[in-house]
Design an enzyme around this catalytic site. Structure first.
Site, PDB file in Angstrom:
ATOM      1  CB  ALA A 123     -47.291  -8.484  52.319  1.00 33.17           C
ATOM      2  CG  LEU A 124     -48.185  -6.607  59.429  1.00 36.92           C
ATOM      3  CD1 LEU A 124     -47.910  -5.122  59.221  1.00 36.92           C
ATOM      4  CD2 LEU A 124     -49.405  -6.757  60.378  1.00 36.92           C
ATOM      5  N   GLY A 130     -42.787  -9.885  63.775  1.00 41.08           N
ATOM      6  CA  GLY A 130     -44.027 -10.658  63.807  1.00 41.08           C
ATOM      7  C   GLY A 130     -45.019  -9.955  64.707  1.00 41.08           C
ATOM      8  CB  ILE A 156     -47.385 -13.607  52.564  1.00 38.80           C
ATOM      9  CG1 ILE A 156     -46.332 -12.697  53.215  1.00 38.80           C
ATOM     10  CG2 ILE A 156     -48.557 -12.812  51.985  1.00 38.80           C
ATOM     11  CD1 ILE A 156     -46.774 -12.000  54.512  1.00 38.80           C
ATOM     12  CD  GLU A 364     -56.168 -13.116  60.131  1.00 39.59           C
ATOM     13  OE1 GLU A 364     -57.151 -12.626  60.670  1.00 39.59           O
ATOM     14  OE2 GLU A 364     -56.142 -13.487  58.928  1.00 39.59           O
TER      15      GLU A 364
HETATM   16  N1  CAA Z   1     -57.431   0.595  64.769  1.00 39.83           N
HETATM   17  C1  CAA Z   1     -56.955   1.816  64.411  1.00 39.83           C
HETATM   18  N2  CAA Z   1     -55.783   2.291  64.845  1.00 39.83           N
HETATM   19  C2  CAA Z   1     -55.054   1.523  65.665  1.00 39.83           C
HETATM   20  C3  CAA Z   1     -55.482   0.240  66.073  1.00 39.83           C
HETATM   21  C4  CAA Z   1     -56.731  -0.219  65.598  1.00 39.83           C
HETATM   22  N3  CAA Z   1     -57.200  -1.419  65.939  1.00 39.83           N
HETATM   23  N4  CAA Z   1     -54.551  -0.308  66.876  1.00 39.83           N
HETATM   24  C5  CAA Z   1     -53.568   0.606  66.983  1.00 39.83           C
HETATM   25  N5  CAA Z   1     -53.884   1.697  66.263  1.00 39.83           N
HETATM   26  C6  CAA Z   1     -53.111   2.945  66.137  1.00 39.83           C
HETATM   27  C7  CAA Z   1     -52.840   3.508  67.521  1.00 39.83           C
HETATM   28  O1  CAA Z   1     -53.902   4.343  67.958  1.00 39.83           O
HETATM   29  C8  CAA Z   1     -51.568   4.309  67.289  1.00 39.83           C
HETATM   30  O2  CAA Z   1     -51.898   5.534  66.687  1.00 39.83           O
HETATM   31  P1  CAA Z   1     -51.251   6.938  67.218  1.00 39.83           P
HETATM   32  O3  CAA Z   1     -49.779   6.796  66.965  1.00 39.83           O
HETATM   33  O4  CAA Z   1     -51.894   7.965  66.353  1.00 39.83           O
HETATM   34  O5  CAA Z   1     -51.575   7.033  68.663  1.00 39.83           O
HETATM   35  C9  CAA Z   1     -50.826   3.465  66.250  1.00 39.83           C
HETATM   36  O6  CAA Z   1     -51.822   2.661  65.601  1.00 39.83           O
HETATM   37  C10 CAA Z   1     -49.779   2.568  66.870  1.00 39.83           C
HETATM   38  O7  CAA Z   1     -50.439   1.754  67.827  1.00 39.83           O
HETATM   39  P2  CAA Z   1     -49.692   1.124  69.074  1.00 39.83           P
HETATM   40  O8  CAA Z   1     -48.883   2.169  69.741  1.00 39.83           O
HETATM   41  O9  CAA Z   1     -50.697   0.383  69.878  1.00 39.83           O
HETATM   42  O10 CAA Z   1     -48.685   0.107  68.334  1.00 39.83           O
HETATM   43  P3  CAA Z   1     -47.696  -0.957  68.902  1.00 39.83           P
HETATM   44  O11 CAA Z   1     -46.447  -0.883  68.109  1.00 39.83           O
HETATM   45  O12 CAA Z   1     -47.598  -0.876  70.392  1.00 39.83           O
HETATM   46  O13 CAA Z   1     -48.374  -2.367  68.451  1.00 39.83           O
HETATM   47  C11 CAA Z   1     -49.785  -4.302  68.596  1.00 39.83           C
HETATM   48  C12 CAA Z   1     -49.610  -2.782  68.833  1.00 39.83           C
HETATM   49  C13 CAA Z   1     -51.200  -4.586  69.059  1.00 39.83           C
HETATM   50  C14 CAA Z   1     -48.801  -5.118  69.399  1.00 39.83           C
HETATM   51  C15 CAA Z   1     -49.639  -4.610  67.085  1.00 39.83           C
HETATM   52  O14 CAA Z   1     -48.302  -4.486  66.681  1.00 39.83           O
HETATM   53  C16 CAA Z   1     -50.143  -5.991  66.713  1.00 39.83           C
HETATM   54  O15 CAA Z   1     -51.343  -6.187  66.534  1.00 39.83           O
HETATM   55  N6  CAA Z   1     -49.222  -6.963  66.575  1.00 39.83           N
HETATM   56  C17 CAA Z   1     -49.573  -8.279  66.052  1.00 39.83           C
HETATM   57  C18 CAA Z   1     -49.410  -8.298  64.555  1.00 39.83           C
HETATM   58  C19 CAA Z   1     -50.316  -9.294  63.896  1.00 39.83           C
HETATM   59  O16 CAA Z   1     -51.460  -9.503  64.258  1.00 39.83           O
HETATM   60  N7  CAA Z   1     -49.797  -9.897  62.844  1.00 39.83           N
HETATM   61  C20 CAA Z   1     -50.552 -10.810  62.052  1.00 39.83           C
HETATM   62  C21 CAA Z   1     -50.199 -10.653  60.611  1.00 39.83           C
HETATM   63  S1  CAA Z   1     -51.457 -11.114  59.461  1.00 39.83           S
HETATM   64  C22 CAA Z   1     -51.615 -12.783  59.530  1.00 39.83           C
HETATM   65  O17 CAA Z   1     -51.174 -13.441  60.395  1.00 39.83           O
HETATM   66  C23 CAA Z   1     -52.417 -13.450  58.473  1.00 39.83           C
HETATM   67  C24 CAA Z   1     -51.679 -14.069  57.394  1.00 39.83           C
HETATM   68  O18 CAA Z   1     -52.046 -15.134  57.031  1.00 39.83           O
HETATM   69  C25 CAA Z   1     -50.634 -13.371  56.696  1.00 39.83           C
END
Ligand code: CAA
Length: 382
Positions: A123-124, A130, A156, A364
């Site tokens: 649950a994200l 989003g 979810i 995702e």
């Molecule tokens: N592994 C480990 N750490 C990570 C990481 C990874 N892959 N990606 C980022 N981090 C860490 C970063 O290093 C950073 O750490 P520090 O603060 O210590 O430097 C922290 O996390 C924050 O990272 P960002 O600054 O890159 O974060 P951001 O706010 O700019 O967001 C993003 C990055 C890639 C846009 C992210 O928000 C994202 O992936 N968004 C999409 C969300 C998503 O995929 N949602 C799907 C939900 S699940 C689903 O859909 C399935 C269902 O059926 C429910």
């Protein structure tokens, strides 16, 4: 890495038999009822599919990434909703605990997740958060030995079926970004937790999504994943690294099915006095699809092997998810095109799959989020 090729091939054969003998023949029934029949869920449990990637010490099969993606490709030759029932559990529903959980959390939840006795959900996403997952608004306010959760999670997967949720919530109430987020394990029957009605979706009938509402839900401090505040966003991202690669494998399996449907139809369907497969314009669509599937398959396997060698694959998982999800969209479109009017009819498997696979470019992480992740890595020189 395939640990024991002989044993693995036996399992893969069993999955392929399940797909051909039980799952494909019942796809229509699943679509009509919007439900996976209990006997199929039971079969998938018996085969260990609910615990594919859960470590063996907790009752799972402890699959490597390569074993997992090959299994997903085989399973997704049938409608992807069957994979969704088990894959969300063994994937995003359990991996937060597998990757970052404490020993007690693993002991408490993983054995029951591995057998499928309980289903896990992730649950994200929220109504207003989003793609910008770090801006989520669900709060977890500390109150003595408890946290009190308030907020709404949206879309979810498996929420109606879930027994336990990995919930990302804000513990630093002053923060607005990813740093103030923690991950919690929340059991379904906790007072104040409710699940909304199942969403009505474009496709994927048989796989359910719904809102999950937290209204003063009290969970013990021990339910914070890893026991530490502020790590929840990173846990979520690590889970998604693994999940995105697996979705790429799901896309390959679905594309292989779509192409086989298109090829079979092209060989059977006669126009201008011969099978349409003999026309070069149809052959071009088949050949482009074959080449693109081969490319996606190769990407997925290469990234999985890299992950098994202990290398971070954040960028490769995004590359594979981006390419494979866009690829399956093109393959589905060509499969409908080759079927002509018959591909627009609901009786046709390609019509259903065309709608099902549209999801893969969205969940995702959308294609645009994968592009953003890839470009960030490039700019950082990773
Ligand atoms: N592994 C480990 N750490 C990570 C990481 C990874 N892959 N990606 C980022 N981090 C860490 C970063 O290093 C950073 O750490 P520090 O603060 O210590 O430097 C922290 O996390 C924050 O990272 P960002 O600054 O890159 O974060 P951001 O706010 O700019 O967001 C993003 C990055 C890639 C846009 C992210 O928000 C994202 O992936 N968004 C999409 C969300 C998503 O995929 N949602 C799907 C939900 S699940 C689903 O859909 C399935 C269902 O059926 C429910």
């Amino acid at each position: 890495m395939i640990r024991d090729p002989e044993t693995f091939n036996i399992l893969l054969d069993t999955v392929s038999r399940l797909v051909r003998e039980k799952l494909i023949p019942r796809e229509e029934e699943v679509t009509e009822a919007d439900e996976i029949p209990a006997d199929i869920v039971a079969d998938m449990r018996t085969m260990g599919l609910f615990g594919l990637t859960i470590p063996e010490e907790y009752g799972g099969l402890g699959f490597t990434s390569e074993e997992e993606v090959l299994t997903s490709m085989a399973l997704c030759y049938a409608s992807p909703v069957f994979r969704s029932r088990v894959g969300t559990n063994t994937g995003i529903g359990a991996q937060g605990i597998v990757i970052d959980g404490t020993a007690e959390q693993k002991q408490k939840y993983l054995p029951r997740l591995a057998t499928g006795e309980i289903t896990g959900a992730f649950a994200l996403t929220e109504p207003e958060s989003g793609s910008d997952a770090g801006s989520l608004k669900t709060t977890a306010r500390r109150d003595g030995d408890y946290y009190v959760l308030n907020g709404t999670k949206r879309y979810i997967t498996n929420a109606p079926e879930a027994g336990v949720f990995t919930v990302m919530a804000r513990t630093d109430l002053q923060s607005k970004d990813a740093k103030g987020v923690s991950a919690f394990i929340v059991e379904r029957n906790t007072p104040g937790l409710s699940v909304g009605p199942a969403d009505r979706k474009m496709g994927q009938r048989g796989s359910h999504t719904a809102d999950v509402i937290f209204d003063n839900v009290r969970v013990p401090v021990s339910s914070i994943i890893g026991g530490k505040e502020g790590q929840g966003f990173k846990t979520a991202m690590k889970v998604l690294d693994k999940a995105r690669l697996n979705i790429a494998a799901v896309c390959v399996g679905a594309a292989e099915r779509l192409l086989d449907e298109a090829l079979r139809y092209a060989k059977e369907r006669q126009q201008f006095g011969k099978p349409i497969a003999e026309f070069q314009l149809v052959q071009a669509m088949l050949a482009d699809s074959k080449a693109e599937i081969y490319a996606a398959r190769s990407m997925v396997l290469e990234a999985a092997r890299k992950k098994d060698n202990g290398t971070s694959i954040t960028m490769e998982a995004s590359c594979a998810k981006l390419f494979a999800s866009e690829m399956v969209g093109r393959v589905a479109d060509r499969a409908v095109q080759i079927h002509g009017g018959a591909g627009y009819m609901q009786a046709s498997a390609v019509e259903r799959l065309y709608r099902d696979v549209r999801l893969f470019r969205l969940f995702e992480g959308t294609s645009q989020i994968q592009q953003l992740v890839i470009a960030r890595h490039m700019l950082r020189g990773d």
